[in-house]
Design a protein around this motif. Structure first.
Motif, PDB file in Angstrom:
ATOM      1  N   LEU A   1       0.836  -1.200   0.000  1.00 15.49           N
ATOM      2  CA  LEU A   1       0.000   0.000   0.000  1.00 15.49           C
ATOM      3  C   LEU A   1       0.872   1.251   0.000  1.00 15.49           C
ATOM      4  CD1 LEU A   1      -2.640   1.542   0.201  1.00 15.49           C
ATOM      5  CD2 LEU A   1      -2.592   1.172   2.685  1.00 15.49           C
ATOM      6  N   ALA A   2       1.916   1.252   0.833  1.00 15.18           N
ATOM      7  CA  ALA A   2       2.824   2.405   0.881  1.00 15.18           C
ATOM      8  C   ALA A   2       3.460   2.639  -0.484  1.00 15.18           C
ATOM      9  CB  ALA A   2       3.898   2.185   1.937  1.00 15.18           C
TER      10      ALA A   2
ATOM     11  N   LEU B   1      -6.111   6.001  -6.036  1.00 16.36           N
ATOM     12  CA  LEU B   1      -6.093   4.555  -6.256  1.00 16.36           C
ATOM     13  C   LEU B   1      -7.494   4.026  -6.565  1.00 16.36           C
ATOM     14  CD1 LEU B   1      -3.731   3.344  -3.379  1.00 16.36           C
ATOM     15  CD2 LEU B   1      -3.159   3.724  -5.776  1.00 16.36           C
ATOM     16  N   LYS B   2      -8.512   4.678  -6.022  1.00 20.13           N
ATOM     17  CA  LYS B   2      -9.880   4.229  -6.232  1.00 20.13           C
ATOM     18  C   LYS B   2     -10.214   4.199  -7.722  1.00 20.13           C
ATOM     19  CE  LYS B   2     -14.676   5.145  -4.899  1.00 20.13           C
ATOM     20  NZ  LYS B   2     -15.583   6.021  -4.132  1.00 20.13           N
ATOM     21  N   GLY B   3     -10.763   3.086  -8.163  1.00 25.47           N
ATOM     22  CA  GLY B   3     -11.139   2.944  -9.564  1.00 25.47           C
ATOM     23  C   GLY B   3     -10.042   2.379 -10.450  1.00 25.47           C
ATOM     24  N   LYS B   4      -8.800   2.361  -9.939  1.00 31.61           N
ATOM     25  CA  LYS B   4      -7.694   1.793 -10.703  1.00 31.61           C
ATOM     26  C   LYS B   4      -7.702   0.265 -10.560  1.00 31.61           C
ATOM     27  CE  LYS B   4      -5.811   5.739 -11.963  1.00 31.61           C
ATOM     28  NZ  LYS B   4      -6.624   6.672 -11.181  1.00 31.61           N
ATOM     29  N   THR B   5      -6.952  -0.399 -11.404  1.00 28.27           N
ATOM     30  CA  THR B   5      -6.912  -1.859 -11.393  1.00 28.27           C
ATOM     31  C   THR B   5      -5.558  -2.358 -10.920  1.00 28.27           C
ATOM     32  OG1 THR B   5      -8.496  -1.996 -13.227  1.00 28.27           O
ATOM     33  CG2 THR B   5      -7.157  -3.949 -12.791  1.00 28.27           C
ATOM     34  N   LEU B   6      -5.591  -3.209  -9.898  1.00 28.61           N
ATOM     35  CA  LEU B   6      -4.378  -3.818  -9.357  1.00 28.61           C
ATOM     36  C   LEU B   6      -4.307  -5.271  -9.802  1.00 28.61           C
ATOM     37  CD1 LEU B   6      -1.903  -3.989  -7.440  1.00 28.61           C
ATOM     38  CD2 LEU B   6      -3.516  -4.575  -5.605  1.00 28.61           C
ATOM     39  N   GLY B   7      -3.169  -5.645 -10.382  1.00 31.26           N
ATOM     40  CA  GLY B   7      -2.940  -7.035 -10.740  1.00 31.26           C
ATOM     41  C   GLY B   7      -2.051  -7.684  -9.696  1.00 31.26           C
ATOM     42  N   ILE B   8      -2.443  -8.863  -9.225  1.00 25.66           N
ATOM     43  CA  ILE B   8      -1.678  -9.581  -8.212  1.00 25.66           C
ATOM     44  C   ILE B   8      -1.236 -10.915  -8.785  1.00 25.66           C
ATOM     45  CG2 ILE B   8      -1.675 -10.543  -5.888  1.00 25.66           C
ATOM     46  CD1 ILE B   8      -3.913  -8.592  -5.180  1.00 25.66           C
ATOM     47  N   ILE B   9       0.063 -11.108  -8.851  1.00 25.56           N
ATOM     48  CA  ILE B   9       0.627 -12.368  -9.318  1.00 25.56           C
ATOM     49  C   ILE B   9       1.091 -13.148  -8.094  1.00 25.56           C
ATOM     50  CG2 ILE B   9       2.412 -13.444 -10.747  1.00 25.56           C
ATOM     51  CD1 ILE B   9       2.466 -10.847 -12.399  1.00 25.56           C
ATOM     52  N   GLY B  10       0.414 -14.243  -7.818  1.00 26.32           N
ATOM     53  CA  GLY B  10       0.669 -15.004  -6.600  1.00 26.32           C
ATOM     54  C   GLY B  10      -0.391 -14.676  -5.569  1.00 26.32           C
ATOM     55  N   LEU B  11      -1.298 -15.613  -5.306  1.00 27.00           N
ATOM     56  CA  LEU B  11      -2.455 -15.334  -4.458  1.00 27.00           C
ATOM     57  C   LEU B  11      -2.449 -16.165  -3.177  1.00 27.00           C
ATOM     58  CD1 LEU B  11      -5.023 -15.165  -7.383  1.00 27.00           C
ATOM     59  CD2 LEU B  11      -4.298 -13.237  -5.959  1.00 27.00           C
ATOM     60  N   GLY B  12      -1.288 -16.291  -2.588  1.00 28.39           N
ATOM     61  CA  GLY B  12      -1.171 -17.009  -1.328  1.00 28.39           C
ATOM     62  C   GLY B  12      -1.540 -16.135  -0.144  1.00 28.39           C
ATOM     63  N   ALA B  13      -0.889 -16.357   0.985  1.00 29.84           N
ATOM     64  CA  ALA B  13      -1.228 -15.639   2.214  1.00 29.84           C
ATOM     65  C   ALA B  13      -1.081 -14.134   2.054  1.00 29.84           C
ATOM     66  CB  ALA B  13      -0.334 -16.134   3.362  1.00 29.84           C
TER      67      ALA B  13
ATOM     68  N   LEU C   1      -9.413  -4.029  -2.627  1.00 30.49           N
ATOM     69  CA  LEU C   1     -10.871  -3.988  -2.790  1.00 30.49           C
ATOM     70  C   LEU C   1     -11.497  -2.999  -1.800  1.00 30.49           C
ATOM     71  CD1 LEU C   1     -11.563  -7.801  -3.228  1.00 30.49           C
ATOM     72  CD2 LEU C   1     -11.846  -6.041  -4.992  1.00 30.49           C
ATOM     73  N   ALA C   2     -10.976  -2.964  -0.577  1.00 30.96           N
ATOM     74  CA  ALA C   2     -11.481  -2.031   0.435  1.00 30.96           C
ATOM     75  C   ALA C   2     -11.227  -0.589   0.033  1.00 30.96           C
ATOM     76  CB  ALA C   2     -10.840  -2.328   1.781  1.00 30.96           C
ATOM     77  N   LEU C   3     -10.190  -0.359  -0.784  1.00 33.08           N
ATOM     78  CA  LEU C   3      -9.867   0.985  -1.257  1.00 33.08           C
ATOM     79  C   LEU C   3     -10.647   1.361  -2.513  1.00 33.08           C
ATOM     80  CD1 LEU C   3      -5.976   0.892  -0.799  1.00 33.08           C
ATOM     81  CD2 LEU C   3      -7.590   2.299   0.497  1.00 33.08           C
ATOM     82  N   GLY C   4     -11.489   0.453  -2.973  1.00 34.42           N
ATOM     83  CA  GLY C   4     -12.291   0.746  -4.156  1.00 34.42           C
ATOM     84  C   GLY C   4     -11.583   0.443  -5.463  1.00 34.42           C
ATOM     85  N   MET C   5     -10.536  -0.365  -5.405  1.00 34.79           N
ATOM     86  CA  MET C   5      -9.811  -0.735  -6.619  1.00 34.79           C
ATOM     87  C   MET C   5     -10.427  -1.987  -7.241  1.00 34.79           C
ATOM     88  SD  MET C   5      -5.809  -0.199  -5.462  1.00 34.79           S
ATOM     89  CE  MET C   5      -5.200  -0.095  -7.159  1.00 34.79           C
TER      90      MET C   5
ATOM     91  N   ALA D   1      -7.589 -20.548  -2.276  1.00 33.13           N
ATOM     92  CA  ALA D   1      -8.809 -20.184  -3.010  1.00 33.13           C
ATOM     93  C   ALA D   1      -9.941 -19.845  -2.045  1.00 33.13           C
ATOM     94  CB  ALA D   1      -9.218 -21.319  -3.941  1.00 33.13           C
ATOM     95  N   TRP D   2     -10.027 -20.566  -0.931  1.00 31.91           N
ATOM     96  CA  TRP D   2     -11.057 -20.287   0.059  1.00 31.91           C
ATOM     97  C   TRP D   2     -10.852 -18.925   0.714  1.00 31.91           C
ATOM     98  CZ3 TRP D   2     -15.636 -22.205   0.722  1.00 31.91           C
ATOM     99  CH2 TRP D   2     -15.917 -23.525   0.346  1.00 31.91           C
ATOM    100  N   ARG D   3      -9.578 -18.515   0.850  1.00 26.33           N
ATOM    101  CA  ARG D   3      -9.285 -17.212   1.460  1.00 26.33           C
ATOM    102  C   ARG D   3      -9.591 -16.059   0.523  1.00 26.33           C
ATOM    103  NH1 ARG D   3      -4.192 -19.495   3.319  1.00 26.33           N
ATOM    104  NH2 ARG D   3      -3.219 -18.490   1.520  1.00 26.33           N
ATOM    105  N   LEU D   4      -9.606 -16.313  -0.747  1.00 26.25           N
ATOM    106  CA  LEU D   4      -9.677 -15.254  -1.744  1.00 26.25           C
ATOM    107  C   LEU D   4     -11.096 -14.715  -1.904  1.00 26.25           C
ATOM    108  CD1 LEU D   4      -7.473 -14.016  -3.551  1.00 26.25           C
ATOM    109  CD2 LEU D   4      -8.240 -15.543  -5.375  1.00 26.25           C
ATOM    110  N   SER D   5     -11.216 -13.403  -1.997  1.00 28.95           N
ATOM    111  CA  SER D   5     -12.522 -12.778  -2.208  1.00 28.95           C
ATOM    112  C   SER D   5     -13.074 -13.127  -3.591  1.00 28.95           C
ATOM    113  CB  SER D   5     -12.402 -11.257  -2.084  1.00 28.95           C
ATOM    114  OG  SER D   5     -13.584 -10.614  -2.514  1.00 28.95           O
TER     115      SER D   5
END
Length: 237
Positions: A92-93, A137-149, A159-163, A177-181
């Motif tokens: 985030l920083a 940041l709101k409305g922008k798209t964040l790509g995450i490669i690697g969806l572990g912890a 998602l909480a920031l509206g991205m 997968a169960w942890r993932l929104s």
């Protein structure tokens, strides 16, 4: 009594889990039964024959020669997810620093040390502050490669920031997968993710299959990096 040698600063909360009746924990032990470390590199370390196990207080084990130790019968542990929240906050920083002109703004204010009058300084800053506004940041798209912890926490934060969040992980476990929104959109591959995203955050282990995964070819597919191969020398960045 088992003897544990530590490298780096390990949280007291963690060390207190080793009872003094059964364990001796210190950075000065010469013949330990086990080693506990964070970022210290063991590739060039000569271990005594007494070592039975190595534990890393972190997700990756790239600073530990796992294959060599396995051949010697030394068990290597890691602690996936232990620092996940700290990494999430650093992500985030990083996004805020890259989008809001925070550091350039601080440097600019520091450069105005010759202006001693408060009203003049205020007037100058009001006239110039727009150049450091950046974008939200709101409305922008964040790509995450690697969806572990870590990746799942970063996704929730974004998602909480509206991205909008797009994820890619070819080795996604059922537990992860169960942890993932359910609001995380799925990308078919890494190149498809790069083409859609304003920001990209990587959360993969530093192992041979992930080495140079972000290279000239990958950057050439990125949304804001068309022609980025010109910024790279040779085959990989």
């Amino acid at each position: 009594m088992f003897k544990i040698k530590t490298f780096n600063q390990i949280s007291v909360k963690g060390l207190e889990r080793f009872s003094r009746e059964k364990y001796e924990v210190s950075s000065e032990i010469s013949k330990p039964d086990a080693i506990l470390l964070r970022s210290h590199k063991l590739h060039n370390e000569v271990l005594t024959d007494s070592v039975l196990a190595v534990a890393r207080a972190g997700a990756g084990v790239n600073n530990v020669p796992v294959e060599d130790y396995s051949k010697k019968g030394i068990v290597v542990f890691n602690t996936p997810g232990a620092n996940a929240n700290a990494v999430k906050e650093l992500v985030l920083a990083g996004m805020l620093l890259s989008s809001r002109g925070i550091k350039p703004g601080i440097d600019h204010v520091a450069s105005l040390h010759d202006i001693n009058d408060a009203q003049e300084l205020h007037k100058t800053l009001e006239a110039q502050k727009k150049q450091f506004a950046g974008s939200e940041l709101k409305g922008k798209t964040l790509g995450i490669i690697g969806l572990g912890a870590i990746g799942s926490l970063v996704a929730d934060m974004a998602l909480a920031l509206g991205m909008n969040v797009v994820g890619f992980d070819p080795a996604l476990s059922i537990e992860a997968a169960w942890r993932l929104s359910s609001d995380v959109q799925r990308a078919e591959n890494m190149h498809a993710l790069l083409a859609r995203c304003d920001y990209v955050s990587l959360h993969v282990p530093a192992i041979k299959p992930t080495l140079h995964m972000i290279n000239a070819d990958a950057l050439a597919q990125a949304k804001l990096w068309h022609g980025a191969s010109q910024l790279c020398s040779g085959e990989h960045c």
